[in-house]
Write an enzyme that holds these catalytic residues in place. Structure first.
Site, PDB file in Angstrom:
ATOM      1  CD  GLU A 199      -2.271   3.217  -5.468  1.00 40.67           C
ATOM      2  OE1 GLU A 199      -1.235   2.579  -5.498  1.00 40.67           O
ATOM      3  OE2 GLU A 199      -3.064   2.188  -5.095  1.00 40.67           O
ATOM      4  CG  ASP A 248       1.848  -2.594  -8.344  1.00 41.32           C
ATOM      5  OD1 ASP A 248       2.031  -2.112  -9.718  1.00 41.32           O
ATOM      6  OD2 ASP A 248       1.137  -3.327  -7.751  1.00 41.32           O
ATOM      7  CG  HIS A 257      -2.850  -1.219  -7.082  1.00 41.29           C
ATOM      8  ND1 HIS A 257      -3.141  -0.399  -6.021  1.00 41.29           N
ATOM      9  CD2 HIS A 257      -3.208  -2.428  -6.531  1.00 41.29           C
ATOM     10  CE1 HIS A 257      -3.425  -1.015  -4.897  1.00 41.29           C
ATOM     11  NE2 HIS A 257      -3.576  -2.498  -5.235  1.00 41.29           N
ATOM     12  NE  ARG A 317      -4.156  -1.269  -0.183  1.00 37.78           N
ATOM     13  CZ  ARG A 317      -4.421  -2.177  -1.023  1.00 37.78           C
ATOM     14  NH1 ARG A 317      -3.295  -2.863  -1.704  1.00 37.78           N
ATOM     15  NH2 ARG A 317      -5.512  -2.981  -1.033  1.00 37.78           N
TER      16      ARG A 317
HETATM   17  P1  NAI Z   1      -1.904 -11.336   4.778  1.00 35.60           P
HETATM   18  O1  NAI Z   1      -2.682 -10.891   5.702  1.00 35.60           O
HETATM   19  O2  NAI Z   1      -1.739 -12.732   4.327  1.00 35.60           O
HETATM   20  O3  NAI Z   1      -0.115 -10.829   5.369  1.00 35.60           O
HETATM   21  C1  NAI Z   1       0.032  -9.743   6.044  1.00 35.60           C
HETATM   22  C2  NAI Z   1       1.165 -10.056   6.848  1.00 35.60           C
HETATM   23  O4  NAI Z   1       1.595  -8.691   7.575  1.00 35.60           O
HETATM   24  C3  NAI Z   1       0.732 -11.075   8.074  1.00 35.60           C
HETATM   25  O5  NAI Z   1       1.509 -11.798   8.423  1.00 35.60           O
HETATM   26  C4  NAI Z   1       0.823  -9.793   9.281  1.00 35.60           C
HETATM   27  O6  NAI Z   1       1.159 -10.479  10.571  1.00 35.60           O
HETATM   28  C5  NAI Z   1       1.729  -8.902   8.951  1.00 35.60           C
HETATM   29  N1  NAI Z   1       1.828  -7.763   9.411  1.00 35.60           N
HETATM   30  C6  NAI Z   1       0.777  -6.889   9.910  1.00 35.60           C
HETATM   31  N2  NAI Z   1       1.195  -5.876  10.561  1.00 35.60           N
HETATM   32  C7  NAI Z   1       2.517  -5.691  10.666  1.00 35.60           C
HETATM   33  C8  NAI Z   1       3.365  -4.712  10.873  1.00 35.60           C
HETATM   34  N3  NAI Z   1       3.308  -3.782  11.679  1.00 35.60           N
HETATM   35  N4  NAI Z   1       4.635  -5.260  10.724  1.00 35.60           N
HETATM   36  C9  NAI Z   1       5.032  -6.343   9.920  1.00 35.60           C
HETATM   37  N5  NAI Z   1       4.098  -7.166   9.469  1.00 35.60           N
HETATM   38  C10 NAI Z   1       3.034  -7.004   9.737  1.00 35.60           C
HETATM   39  O7  NAI Z   1      -1.744 -10.262   3.583  1.00 35.60           O
HETATM   40  P2  NAI Z   1      -1.269 -10.556   1.838  1.00 35.60           P
HETATM   41  O8  NAI Z   1      -2.408 -11.329   1.033  1.00 35.60           O
HETATM   42  O9  NAI Z   1      -0.085 -11.027   1.847  1.00 35.60           O
HETATM   43  O10 NAI Z   1      -1.247  -9.145   1.510  1.00 35.60           O
HETATM   44  C11 NAI Z   1      -0.170  -8.003   2.134  1.00 35.60           C
HETATM   45  C12 NAI Z   1      -0.797  -6.883   1.383  1.00 35.60           C
HETATM   46  O11 NAI Z   1      -0.332  -6.746  -0.072  1.00 35.60           O
HETATM   47  C13 NAI Z   1      -2.024  -6.588   1.486  1.00 35.60           C
HETATM   48  O12 NAI Z   1      -2.309  -5.739   2.764  1.00 35.60           O
HETATM   49  C14 NAI Z   1      -2.320  -5.407   0.336  1.00 35.60           C
HETATM   50  O13 NAI Z   1      -2.388  -4.238   0.963  1.00 35.60           O
HETATM   51  C15 NAI Z   1      -1.184  -5.774  -0.497  1.00 35.60           C
HETATM   52  N6  NAI Z   1      -1.866  -6.191  -1.769  1.00 35.60           N
HETATM   53  C16 NAI Z   1      -1.265  -5.720  -3.103  1.00 35.60           C
HETATM   54  C17 NAI Z   1      -1.920  -5.802  -4.257  1.00 35.60           C
HETATM   55  C18 NAI Z   1      -1.314  -5.364  -5.539  1.00 35.60           C
HETATM   56  O14 NAI Z   1      -1.976  -5.583  -6.611  1.00 35.60           O
HETATM   57  N7  NAI Z   1      -0.326  -4.414  -5.628  1.00 35.60           N
HETATM   58  C19 NAI Z   1      -2.481  -7.156  -4.379  1.00 35.60           C
HETATM   59  C20 NAI Z   1      -3.106  -7.804  -3.142  1.00 35.60           C
HETATM   60  C21 NAI Z   1      -2.490  -7.379  -1.896  1.00 35.60           C
END
Ligand code: NAI
Length: 329
Positions: free
Chosen positions: A264, A259, A296, A235
């Site tokens: 954005e 990305d 994105h 993000r």
């Molecule tokens: P997820 O929920 O599987 O993993 C997120 C991880 O971040 C978890 O292990 C959590 O414990 C950790 N986390 C939470 N707060 C934290 C902190 N303060 N410091 C370090 N780690 C922390 O989520 P997923 O599916 O892996 O997605 C991650 C991010 O990717 C999403 O939040 C979304 O914003 C972004 N995303 C971007 C896309 C794109 O097209 N550019 C597409 C899909 C997701």
């Protein structure tokens, strides 16, 4: 039952129609070109649920309009839902669901693509060769093998990125509040401080929260190694853009691949090529030779868009039948 899908792009229509015909014929879909926001929310009149994406404004004002329209569920066709006022939705009795995972590998593969593109100057090489310039000036990269990758957030996407980095022969360190047991045999968990200090490649995969807002700021950038590569596919607001620019000017970065970026929202999936940008920090970022920005698109693979349509339409059935699942926000 009727679903109104906001900010519909050609690929949404194509894959939602295909999946609906194959598996969810009871759902009628109305596609709206406009983004969901307070002024456009009334297009949902008569719909049981609405579907929105990353740039929607599903704040309190929008939700009030949706409620008046009779909408019972907000279905996000993405993983993040920082743009939805979930508490307000709950107060109004509107269910919010999302697609927590559609292809973590697609996002992680794009993160490594950005890292390698800035590392090997692919954006410059592409143009040079097209101009019949076959010199190597400005193209020297760095081997990734045996370098250290620092992964912030080891959920679904971060874990996929860890596996990709391991495949490159990198040492993989990570920071997360929770250790991912599937990575135990090759990932070393360290403090965020140590990760900034040791990494040659830093890739962000944690969600945007109050704790992670502007986690990449000048104070932390100064802790990083010189010539670090920074990648953000998570993000935009994880990075303080003004301070990133300050860090780039200090010569900290071998490359930066984004990305997602703070400004954005008005840009995502829009063609603004005829506009003159007035006060854009994005334009300033793009003026640096070692920065690559994509819009994105990390999720955007064939596999992911089909998975998004399937999960969203299943979420609709679940919401209408009062079924709670792991997809509830
Ligand atoms: P997820 O929920 O599987 O993993 C997120 C991880 O971040 C978890 O292990 C959590 O414990 C950790 N986390 C939470 N707060 C934290 C902190 N303060 N410091 C370090 N780690 C922390 O989520 P997923 O599916 O892996 O997605 C991650 C991010 O990717 C999403 O939040 C979304 O914003 C972004 N995303 C971007 C896309 C794109 O097209 N550019 C597409 C899909 C997701």
């Amino acid at each position: 039952m009727k679903l109104t899908l906001f900010a519909a792009k050609d690929y949404d229509r194509k894959y939602f129609d295909r999946v609906r015909e194959e598996a969810f014929p009871e759902i009628e879909i109305e596609y709206i070109d406009y983004e969901l926001e307070p002024r456009t929310a009334a297009f949902a009149k008569g719909a049981d649920a609405i579907c929105a994406f990353v740039s929607a404004n599903a704040g309190a004002e929008t939700l009030d309009v949706l409620k008046e329209c009779g909408v019972k569920a907000v279905l996000m066709r993405c993983a993040g839902y920082n743009n939805v006022d979930v508490k307000k939705a709950k107060d109004l009795g509107i269910v919010v669901k999302r697609v927590p995972a559609y292809s973590p590998e697609s996002v992680a593969e794009h993160a490594m693509t950005l890292a390698m593109a800035v590392n090997r100057h692919i954006h410059k090489a592409y143009n040079k060769v097209r101009e019949n310039d076959y010199t190597l000036k400005g193209l020297r990269g760095r081997q990734m093998f045996e370098k250290t990758a620092g992964i912030v957030g080891t959920g679904k996407i971060g874990a996929a990125m860890c596996r990709i980095c391991k495949g490159f022969g990198m040492q993989v360190i990570a920071y997360d509040m929770y250790k991912n047991p599937s990575l135990a045999d090759f990932v070393e968990y360290v403090s965020l401080e140590e990760l900034f200090r040791r990494s040659d490649l830093i890739s962000l995969h944690c969600p945007l929260t109050d704790d992670t807002y502007h986690m990449i700021n000048i104070e932390n950038i100064k802790k990083m190694k010189n010539d670090v590569i920074l990648v953000n596919t998570s993000r935009g607001a994880l990075v303080n853009t003004d301070e990133l620019i300050e860090g780039i000017r200090l010569g900290k970065f071998l490359g930066v691949g984004l990305d997602v970026y703070e400004e954005e929202t008005g840009n995502v999936y829009e063609d603004r090529s005829d506009e003159i940008m007035m006060h854009s920090v994005t334009s300033r970022l793009l003026s640096f030779p070692n920065v690559i920005i994509t819009s994105h698109q990390a999720f955007y693979t064939r596999e992911a868009v089909i998975a998004i349509a399937e999960t969203t339409l299943q979420n609709m059935l679940d919401a209408m039948n009062g079924v709670s699942t792991g997809n509830d926000c």
